[in-house]
Design an enzyme around this catalytic site. Structure first.
Site, PDB file in Angstrom:
ATOM      1  N   LYS A  26       1.641  71.504  20.468  1.00 53.07           N
ATOM      2  CA  LYS A  26       0.743  72.347  19.668  1.00 53.07           C
ATOM      3  C   LYS A  26       0.750  71.857  18.214  1.00 53.07           C
ATOM      4  O   LYS A  26      -0.298  71.717  17.594  1.00 53.07           O
ATOM      5  CB  LYS A  26       1.221  73.801  19.706  1.00 53.07           C
ATOM      6  CG  LYS A  26       0.532  74.717  18.689  1.00 53.07           C
ATOM      7  CD  LYS A  26       0.991  76.155  18.773  1.00 53.07           C
ATOM      8  CE  LYS A  26       2.171  76.463  17.917  1.00 53.07           C
ATOM      9  NZ  LYS A  26       1.916  76.589  16.489  1.00 53.07           N
ATOM     10  N   ASN A  27       1.958  71.568  17.697  1.00 51.29           N
ATOM     11  CA  ASN A  27       2.073  71.231  16.268  1.00 51.29           C
ATOM     12  C   ASN A  27       1.813  69.759  15.978  1.00 51.29           C
ATOM     13  O   ASN A  27       2.216  69.233  14.958  1.00 51.29           O
ATOM     14  CB  ASN A  27       3.431  71.689  15.726  1.00 51.29           C
ATOM     15  CG  ASN A  27       3.538  73.200  15.747  1.00 51.29           C
ATOM     16  OD1 ASN A  27       2.539  73.909  15.912  1.00 51.29           O
ATOM     17  ND2 ASN A  27       4.741  73.714  15.628  1.00 51.29           N
ATOM     18  N   ARG A  97      -2.446  79.835  10.964  1.00 50.62           N
ATOM     19  CA  ARG A  97      -1.791  79.132   9.859  1.00 50.62           C
ATOM     20  C   ARG A  97      -2.239  77.677   9.799  1.00 50.62           C
ATOM     21  O   ARG A  97      -2.434  77.121   8.729  1.00 50.62           O
ATOM     22  CB  ARG A  97      -0.264  79.214  10.034  1.00 50.62           C
ATOM     23  CG  ARG A  97       0.539  78.327   9.102  1.00 50.62           C
ATOM     24  CD  ARG A  97       0.636  78.871   7.719  1.00 50.62           C
ATOM     25  NE  ARG A  97       1.266  77.914   6.798  1.00 50.62           N
ATOM     26  CZ  ARG A  97       1.530  78.222   5.530  1.00 50.62           C
ATOM     27  NH1 ARG A  97       1.213  79.402   5.056  1.00 50.62           N
ATOM     28  NH2 ARG A  97       2.084  77.334   4.732  1.00 50.62           N
ATOM     29  N   CYS A 121       2.013  83.773  12.131  1.00 51.07           N
ATOM     30  CA  CYS A 121       2.999  84.725  12.676  1.00 51.07           C
ATOM     31  C   CYS A 121       3.537  85.617  11.555  1.00 51.07           C
ATOM     32  O   CYS A 121       3.314  85.394  10.383  1.00 51.07           O
ATOM     33  CB  CYS A 121       4.174  83.948  13.272  1.00 51.07           C
ATOM     34  SG  CYS A 121       3.682  82.878  14.568  1.00 51.07           S
ATOM     35  N   ARG A 126       4.710  83.029   4.192  1.00 51.99           N
ATOM     36  CA  ARG A 126       3.944  81.784   4.383  1.00 51.99           C
ATOM     37  C   ARG A 126       3.102  81.419   3.141  1.00 51.99           C
ATOM     38  O   ARG A 126       1.879  81.346   3.201  1.00 51.99           O
ATOM     39  CB  ARG A 126       3.036  81.877   5.614  1.00 51.99           C
ATOM     40  CG  ARG A 126       3.649  82.378   6.879  1.00 51.99           C
ATOM     41  CD  ARG A 126       4.779  81.552   7.449  1.00 51.99           C
ATOM     42  NE  ARG A 126       4.436  80.263   7.983  1.00 51.99           N
ATOM     43  CZ  ARG A 126       3.993  80.039   9.219  1.00 51.99           C
ATOM     44  NH1 ARG A 126       3.786  81.046   9.996  1.00 51.99           N
ATOM     45  NH2 ARG A 126       3.738  78.816   9.635  1.00 51.99           N
ATOM     46  N   ASP A 322      11.881  76.631  15.252  1.00 52.75           N
ATOM     47  CA  ASP A 322      11.078  77.124  16.375  1.00 52.75           C
ATOM     48  C   ASP A 322      11.904  77.294  17.643  1.00 52.75           C
ATOM     49  O   ASP A 322      11.428  77.873  18.624  1.00 52.75           O
ATOM     50  CB  ASP A 322       9.900  76.184  16.662  1.00 52.75           C
ATOM     51  CG  ASP A 322       8.887  76.192  15.539  1.00 52.75           C
ATOM     52  OD1 ASP A 322       8.041  75.278  15.492  1.00 52.75           O
ATOM     53  OD2 ASP A 322       8.938  77.105  14.694  1.00 52.75           O
ATOM     54  N   ILE A 344      14.800  78.419   7.064  1.00 47.80           N
ATOM     55  CA  ILE A 344      13.401  78.054   6.801  1.00 47.80           C
ATOM     56  C   ILE A 344      12.526  79.260   6.507  1.00 47.80           C
ATOM     57  O   ILE A 344      11.761  79.267   5.541  1.00 47.80           O
ATOM     58  CB  ILE A 344      12.807  77.271   8.016  1.00 47.80           C
ATOM     59  CG1 ILE A 344      13.694  76.084   8.400  1.00 47.80           C
ATOM     60  CG2 ILE A 344      11.371  76.854   7.719  1.00 47.80           C
ATOM     61  CD1 ILE A 344      13.667  74.915   7.451  1.00 47.80           C
ATOM     62  N   ARG A 415      -0.456  81.522  22.672  1.00 47.16           N
ATOM     63  CA  ARG A 415      -0.838  80.682  21.523  1.00 47.16           C
ATOM     64  C   ARG A 415      -0.093  79.354  21.571  1.00 47.16           C
ATOM     65  O   ARG A 415      -0.565  78.340  21.086  1.00 47.16           O
ATOM     66  CB  ARG A 415      -0.514  81.389  20.191  1.00 47.16           C
ATOM     67  CG  ARG A 415      -1.468  82.472  19.790  1.00 47.16           C
ATOM     68  CD  ARG A 415      -1.183  82.934  18.380  1.00 47.16           C
ATOM     69  NE  ARG A 415      -1.161  81.816  17.446  1.00 47.16           N
ATOM     70  CZ  ARG A 415      -0.612  81.868  16.229  1.00 47.16           C
ATOM     71  NH1 ARG A 415      -0.033  82.996  15.814  1.00 47.16           N
ATOM     72  NH2 ARG A 415      -0.622  80.825  15.428  1.00 47.16           N
TER      73      ARG A 415
HETATM   74  C1  EPZ Z   1       5.049  74.210  10.643  1.00 52.42           C
HETATM   75  O1  EPZ Z   1       4.683  75.346   9.884  1.00 52.42           O
HETATM   76  C2  EPZ Z   1       4.881  74.626  12.093  1.00 52.42           C
HETATM   77  N1  EPZ Z   1       3.487  74.966  12.343  1.00 52.42           N
HETATM   78  C3  EPZ Z   1       5.784  75.827  12.378  1.00 52.42           C
HETATM   79  O2  EPZ Z   1       5.651  76.146  13.763  1.00 52.42           O
HETATM   80  C4  EPZ Z   1       7.231  75.419  12.087  1.00 52.42           C
HETATM   81  O3  EPZ Z   1       8.066  76.540  12.301  1.00 52.42           O
HETATM   82  C5  EPZ Z   1       7.349  74.950  10.634  1.00 52.42           C
HETATM   83  O4  EPZ Z   1       6.425  73.865  10.402  1.00 52.42           O
HETATM   84  C6  EPZ Z   1       8.746  74.477  10.273  1.00 52.42           C
HETATM   85  O5  EPZ Z   1       9.137  73.476  11.152  1.00 52.42           O
HETATM   86  C7  EPZ Z   1       2.575  73.971  12.532  1.00 52.42           C
HETATM   87  O6  EPZ Z   1       2.888  72.792  12.508  1.00 52.42           O
HETATM   88  C8  EPZ Z   1       1.164  74.404  12.789  1.00 52.42           C
HETATM   89  P1  EPZ Z   1       6.495  74.837   6.427  1.00 52.42           P
HETATM   90  P2  EPZ Z   1       4.473  75.242   8.298  1.00 52.42           P
HETATM   91  O7  EPZ Z   1       5.385  74.721   5.461  1.00 52.42           O
HETATM   92  O8  EPZ Z   1       4.085  73.882   7.928  1.00 52.42           O
HETATM   93  C9  EPZ Z   1       7.725  77.366   2.714  1.00 52.42           C
HETATM   94  C10 EPZ Z   1       5.306  77.578  15.600  1.00 52.42           C
HETATM   95  O9  EPZ Z   1       5.852  78.579  16.091  1.00 52.42           O
HETATM   96  N2  EPZ Z   1       6.467  76.988   2.078  1.00 52.42           N
HETATM   97  O10 EPZ Z   1       7.260  73.611   6.813  1.00 52.42           O
HETATM   98  O11 EPZ Z   1       3.626  76.395   7.875  1.00 52.42           O
HETATM   99  C11 EPZ Z   1       7.523  78.273   3.923  1.00 52.42           C
HETATM  100  O12 EPZ Z   1       7.358  79.613   3.519  1.00 52.42           O
HETATM  101  C12 EPZ Z   1       5.130  77.459  14.100  1.00 52.42           C
HETATM  102  O13 EPZ Z   1       4.852  76.611  16.270  1.00 52.42           O
HETATM  103  C13 EPZ Z   1       6.251  77.350   0.747  1.00 52.42           C
HETATM  104  O14 EPZ Z   1       7.093  77.995   0.123  1.00 52.42           O
HETATM  105  O15 EPZ Z   1       5.945  75.488   7.769  1.00 52.42           O
HETATM  106  C14 EPZ Z   1       8.809  78.060   4.687  1.00 52.42           C
HETATM  107  O16 EPZ Z   1       9.798  78.879   4.113  1.00 52.42           O
HETATM  108  C15 EPZ Z   1       5.797  78.596  13.350  1.00 52.42           C
HETATM  109  N3  EPZ Z   1       5.094  76.999   0.140  1.00 52.42           N
HETATM  110  C16 EPZ Z   1       9.137  76.594   4.399  1.00 52.42           C
HETATM  111  O17 EPZ Z   1       8.349  76.217   3.262  1.00 52.42           O
HETATM  112  C17 EPZ Z   1       4.134  76.269   0.795  1.00 52.42           C
HETATM  113  O18 EPZ Z   1       3.091  75.958   0.184  1.00 52.42           O
HETATM  114  C18 EPZ Z   1       8.791  75.637   5.519  1.00 52.42           C
HETATM  115  O19 EPZ Z   1       7.485  75.965   5.933  1.00 52.42           O
HETATM  116  C19 EPZ Z   1       4.358  75.907   2.138  1.00 52.42           C
HETATM  117  C20 EPZ Z   1       5.538  76.266   2.754  1.00 52.42           C
END
Ligand code: EPZ
Length: 436
Positions: A26-27, A97, A121, A126, A322, A344, A415
């Site tokens: 998915k990702n 997202r 989610c 986020r 995840d 995270i 999803r």
């Molecule tokens: C990706 O989400 C994945 N989704 C998530 O999978 C996964 O849990 C996550 O990476 C971490 O591995 C997709 O690829 C579509 P991040 P993403 O930005 O990119 C903070 C699932 O269940 N952050 O790496 O949204 C954020 O709040 C989903 O398949 C900021 O602060 O995650 C988090 O604490 C859930 N500011 C941390 O970074 C920003 O602008 C990591 O989030 C962006 C992120």
């Protein structure tokens, strides 16, 4: 009326057996749909999982006036017209997202984009500050009109609106920010350097494919990615092969450890799953690791024979956030006390209340830390999955438990996991989909 899964548990017995084939990730595929905006003609995607998020992303692209055609069981072609509609459909993009990833290629291609704060989610608030700060550094201006962010690229050479390549430092190594900015750099003027980028293998697959279509991306999979800007790409018959979903494979490995006599997980990439496999092996799970498969067999000892382990979720290649919820179900059945530190997301331990209601002994210290004492027998309950991965964790817990469970919010599980009840039935799980 919504759908739910009705499950009769095995009361800790290990009766499941058979094979499960892992689908496309998915990702990776959501990001691949997004990178189609970088192409002047069309791009083909294969091994696309049939999950709700794929449907939503297809609908989103149609709203941007790209055309998405399903050309086979798991293959799609995305065609983009000369100019695209730059306003994202509000409802879909708010709920998904991954819609944020479209902003990079859209801004780089059309010079403007209007989108709502992306939803997803309930695992945390986020934020998207890393995206907005980076686009600003690339010369864009950002305004908000209450409902939408409106981002416009600066006027570049020959009066076209183009993002300007620059050196970016990501405050956090965000996965989708890394991927979004990498794609933005493909059409930006000059060179974009992304420092503190995330290391996920899916990003490497995306970059490698884009490079075969004319992009010039270096360093994907390292903490510094360099993108030399250029013109729109051409798919000319190339096909992006969606890599196997390492999170789906890890989820099934955990289920196998807890409830299978002999489970063969096929079409996966074990070399991308070290953190989980290391933990399961260390716990005493009889795990055979092949080049593209995993097998749990000779799994005759009770789960109390497994030794509990601590989890600290980290960016790749650390323990994947995840897989945190499914792994906590395992820890409720292994022997010993373990600490789970979810570094995270700040909302990704909420689901533990459902496990406690089933009989687990879990103490949550704050939004990031919990301790689990195992083993504890679990009893069937009504459960409301708050997100994709917790929903699957509840299904695993229900299979382990004694008695009947109902896991609500089937949509969340759908999803991220294709036809989950059919695949689980095929290895012996007593599960059915009901309207609740
Ligand atoms: C990706 O989400 C994945 N989704 C998530 O999978 C996964 O849990 C996550 O990476 C971490 O591995 C997709 O690829 C579509 P991040 P993403 O930005 O990119 C903070 C699932 O269940 N952050 O790496 O949204 C954020 O709040 C989903 O398949 C900021 O602060 O995650 C988090 O604490 C859930 N500011 C941390 O970074 C920003 O602008 C990591 O989030 C962006 C992120």
């Amino acid at each position: 009326m919504h759908e739910a899964f009705l499950i009769n548990g095995l009361a800790g017995e290990k009766k499941l057996e058979g094979e499960i084939k892992i689908n496309g990730a998915k990702n990776a595929v959501l990001q691949a749909f997004a990178f189609s905006l970088l192409f002047k003609d069309e791009v083909s995607l294969s091994n696309v999982p049939k999950i709700e998020d794929t449907d939503r992303m297809s609908e989103l692209l149609a709203g941007l006036s790209a055309t998405v055609e399903q050309t086979g069981e798991t293959s799609f072609v995305v065609r983009t017209k000369e100019t695209l509609n730059t306003e994202f459909p509000y409802e879909i993009s708010r709920r998904l997202r991954a819609s944020i990833v479209l902003t990079g290629p859209m801004l780089a291609r059309e010079g403007e984009v209007r989108f709502p704060h992306p939803g997803g989610c309930v695992i945390g608030n986020r934020p998207i500050d890393v995206f907005l700060e980076s686009f600003t550094a690339m010369g864009a201006t950002i305004t908000e009109d209450g409902k939408y962010y409106v981002i416009t690229a600066p006027i570049g050479k020959n009066e076209a609106r183009k993002l300007r390549g620059t050196t970016l430092f990501l405050r956090v190594p965000s996965v989708t920010a890394t991927q979004t900015l990498m794609m933005a750099g493909v059409l930006a003027e000059g060179t974009t350097v992304i420092k503190n980028s995330a290391l996920e293998p899916e990003t490497v697959d995306l970059a490698n494919f884009l490079n075969t279509c004319g992009a010039r991306i270096e360093g994907a999979g390292t903490t510094t990615i360099t993108v030399h800007g250029g013109e729109l790409l051409s798919g000319n018959g190339k096909v992006f092969q969606t890599p196997p979903d390492r999170i789906e494979a890890g989820s099934f490995a955990i289920l196998g450890a807890l409830s299978a006599r002999d489970l063969h997980i096929k079409n996966c990439a074990p070399e991308q799953m070290d953190a989980l496999l290391y933990a399961l092996r260390g716990a005493g799970v009889p795990l055979e690791i092949g080049p593209d498969s995993l097998r749990i067999h000779g799994n005759s000892k009770p789960n109390s024979a497994f030794t509990a382990f601590d989890i600290k979720t980290k960016e790749y290649p650390g323990f994947p956030t995840d897989l945190q919820a499914p792994a906590v179900v395992f820890l409720t059945q292994a022997s010993g006390e373990s600490l789970v530190f979810e570094t995270i997301f700040e909302g990704r331990l909420n689901y533990t209340e459902g496990l406690v209601r089933m009989g687990a002994e879990i103490k949550t210290w704050d939004t990031h830390r919990a301790t689990i004492k195992g083993p504890t027998p679990l009893r069937g309950r009504h459960l409301e999955g708050p997100d994709i991965r917790a929903g699957l964790a509840y299904i695993i817990a229900s299979i382990v438990a004694q008695g009947e469970s109902t896991v609500h919010n089937a949509y969340y599980v759908d999803r991220g996991y294709e036809a989950i009840e059919n695949r689980l039935q095929s290895i012996g799980v007593d599960i059915s989909r009901i309207s609740a």
